[in-house]
Design a protein around this motif. Sequence first.
Motif, PDB file in Angstrom:
ATOM      1  N   GLU A 115       0.826  -1.206   0.000  1.00 10.86           N
ATOM      2  CA  GLU A 115       0.000   0.000   0.000  1.00 10.86           C
ATOM      3  C   GLU A 115       0.861   1.258   0.000  1.00 10.86           C
ATOM      4  N   ILE A 116       1.909   1.284   0.829  1.00 13.93           N
ATOM      5  CA  ILE A 116       2.750   2.476   0.890  1.00 13.93           C
ATOM      6  C   ILE A 116       3.527   2.650  -0.406  1.00 13.93           C
ATOM      7  N   GLY A 117       3.880   1.530  -1.062  1.00 13.78           N
ATOM      8  CA  GLY A 117       4.525   1.622  -2.370  1.00 13.78           C
ATOM      9  C   GLY A 117       3.608   2.268  -3.389  1.00 13.78           C
ATOM     10  N   ASN A 118       2.329   1.898  -3.345  1.00 13.91           N
ATOM     11  CA  ASN A 118       1.355   2.516  -4.240  1.00 13.91           C
ATOM     12  C   ASN A 118       1.167   3.996  -3.914  1.00 13.91           C
ATOM     13  N   THR A 119       1.155   4.301  -2.614  1.00 13.03           N
ATOM     14  CA  THR A 119       0.931   5.683  -2.175  1.00 13.03           C
ATOM     15  C   THR A 119       1.983   6.632  -2.729  1.00 13.03           C
ATOM     16  N   VAL A 120       3.245   6.192  -2.735  1.00 17.46           N
ATOM     17  CA  VAL A 120       4.331   7.076  -3.180  1.00 17.46           C
ATOM     18  C   VAL A 120       4.635   6.923  -4.674  1.00 17.46           C
ATOM     19  N   GLY A 121       3.818   6.158  -5.375  1.00 20.45           N
ATOM     20  CA  GLY A 121       3.982   6.045  -6.818  1.00 20.45           C
ATOM     21  C   GLY A 121       5.044   5.064  -7.271  1.00 20.45           C
ATOM     22  N   LEU A 122       5.318   4.046  -6.462  1.00 19.64           N
ATOM     23  CA  LEU A 122       6.300   3.032  -6.842  1.00 19.64           C
ATOM     24  C   LEU A 122       5.640   1.693  -7.166  1.00 19.64           C
ATOM     25  N   SER A 123       4.354   1.747  -7.437  1.00 20.57           N
ATOM     26  CA  SER A 123       3.632   0.532  -7.788  1.00 20.57           C
ATOM     27  C   SER A 123       4.281  -0.140  -9.006  1.00 20.57           C
ATOM     28  N   GLY A 124       4.582  -1.415  -8.880  1.00 24.87           N
ATOM     29  CA  GLY A 124       5.204  -2.149  -9.978  1.00 24.87           C
ATOM     30  C   GLY A 124       6.713  -2.014 -10.048  1.00 24.87           C
ATOM     31  N   ARG A 125       7.286  -1.163  -9.176  1.00 24.88           N
ATOM     32  CA  ARG A 125       8.742  -0.955  -9.200  1.00 24.88           C
ATOM     33  C   ARG A 125       9.410  -1.401  -7.905  1.00 24.88           C
ATOM     34  N   LEU A 126       8.626  -1.878  -6.941  1.00 20.95           N
ATOM     35  CA  LEU A 126       9.186  -2.240  -5.646  1.00 20.95           C
ATOM     36  C   LEU A 126      10.157  -3.414  -5.717  1.00 20.95           C
ATOM     37  N   ASP A 127      10.015  -4.265  -6.713  1.00 20.95           N
ATOM     38  CA  ASP A 127      10.875  -5.444  -6.788  1.00 20.95           C
ATOM     39  C   ASP A 127      12.113  -5.238  -7.654  1.00 20.95           C
TER      40      ASP A 127
END
Length: 321
Positions: A115-127
Motif C-alpha cells: 500500500e505504501i509503495g502505491n501511495t508514493v507512486g512506486l507501484s510495480g517498481r518495488l521489486d
Amino acid sequence: MSNVLEVTDLYKSLGNKEIIKGISFSIKEGEILGFLGRNGAGKTTTIKMLVGLISPDKGSVIISGHDITKETEKALSCVGAVVENPELYSYLTGRQNLEQIARFYKGITKEDIEEIGNTVGLSGRLDEKVKKYSLGMKQRLGLAEALLSKPKLLILDEPTNGLDPTGIIEFRKLLKKQAKENNIAIFVSSHILSEIEQLCDRVAFIDGGVIKSFETLNGTPSGKNAKAENFENVIIMTKEKDKCTKALKEISFIIDFKLADESNGVCTFEAKAKPDSVPDITSSLAENKIRIEQIYKKQQNLEARYIELVDGGEKNNVESH
C-alpha cells in the motif's frame, strides 16, 4: 485541530557558539510548515533536536504530547523523517528496503508495504534493485520508509534536492495529499524559496538561530515570534493627487500611506491597510468623488519577504549548522 509538534524556547550551543537562540513554534494536524533560512542559519541543528539526535540545552520539544527528552521512544514513535539523503540499501530491492524498516515496528504487514509503495507512486517498481532507481524514485522510497509507521509528524530536510522539475511537482503533490488525507503535520526545511512558497501553509524565517517571523503565504505574520503588524499593501492610482491625499488621511482602514510615484499625470499611492479592506477603501474614495484609475492589493512574494527579513538583517552573525 490540535498541535502535533510544540517547540518552546529552544536553545542549543555547539562548542562555544550559541546556534539556536530561544526559538518557539508549533505545527497542527494537516499543516505544512516551511522552515526557511540560509545555510548556517540553524535549520539542521533544529532538525537534529526534533528527531532526537542531539539534546537541547534549554527548552522543550513535545510531539503528540510526549517530551522528546523525557519520553524519547514514545515521541519518536510518532515521527517519520528524511534527513538529507534517504538511507537506502542499493543492492536490495525497494520492497526489501521497506521490509528492513518494517522490522523496527510492530504490526506492519506485507499488505502495508504494498500500500505504501502505491501511495508514493512506486507501484510495480518495488521489486527492482534500488541501484536502478532514478533520484526521484529514491526520494519516493525514502518517503515511503518515513511513512511506513503512519507517523503523525513528518520531518523533511531539503526533500527536493537533485530532483528535476517534474519530480519536484510530483513530490509536492504527494506531500500535500498526505497532509490533507491523513492529517499528517509536515515540517519541511529548505532554502529553495519557490518550492516552499508552493508547498507550505506557513513559513518560519530563521536567521542566526533566531526565528524572524512566521507568515502565511499571503504574508500575514502569525505566531509567538511574529511581528506585531497585521496589514496588507494596497496600490491606489489616480489623477486627483490632492483630493486623494486628503481622503486617505481620513479613511479609518488606512494605517499609513505614501506617494510612491507620479508620472504622466497619474499618482501612485502605496498604502498600508487593514486586511481585506480594499472594497471599503474603494467605497470611501468613491464617496469622496475621487476617480480611481486602479486599486489593488500588492502581493509580496516569499523572495521579497526573505530578502527583507534575512538578507536585509545582520550578515555578520551567521552561525554554524
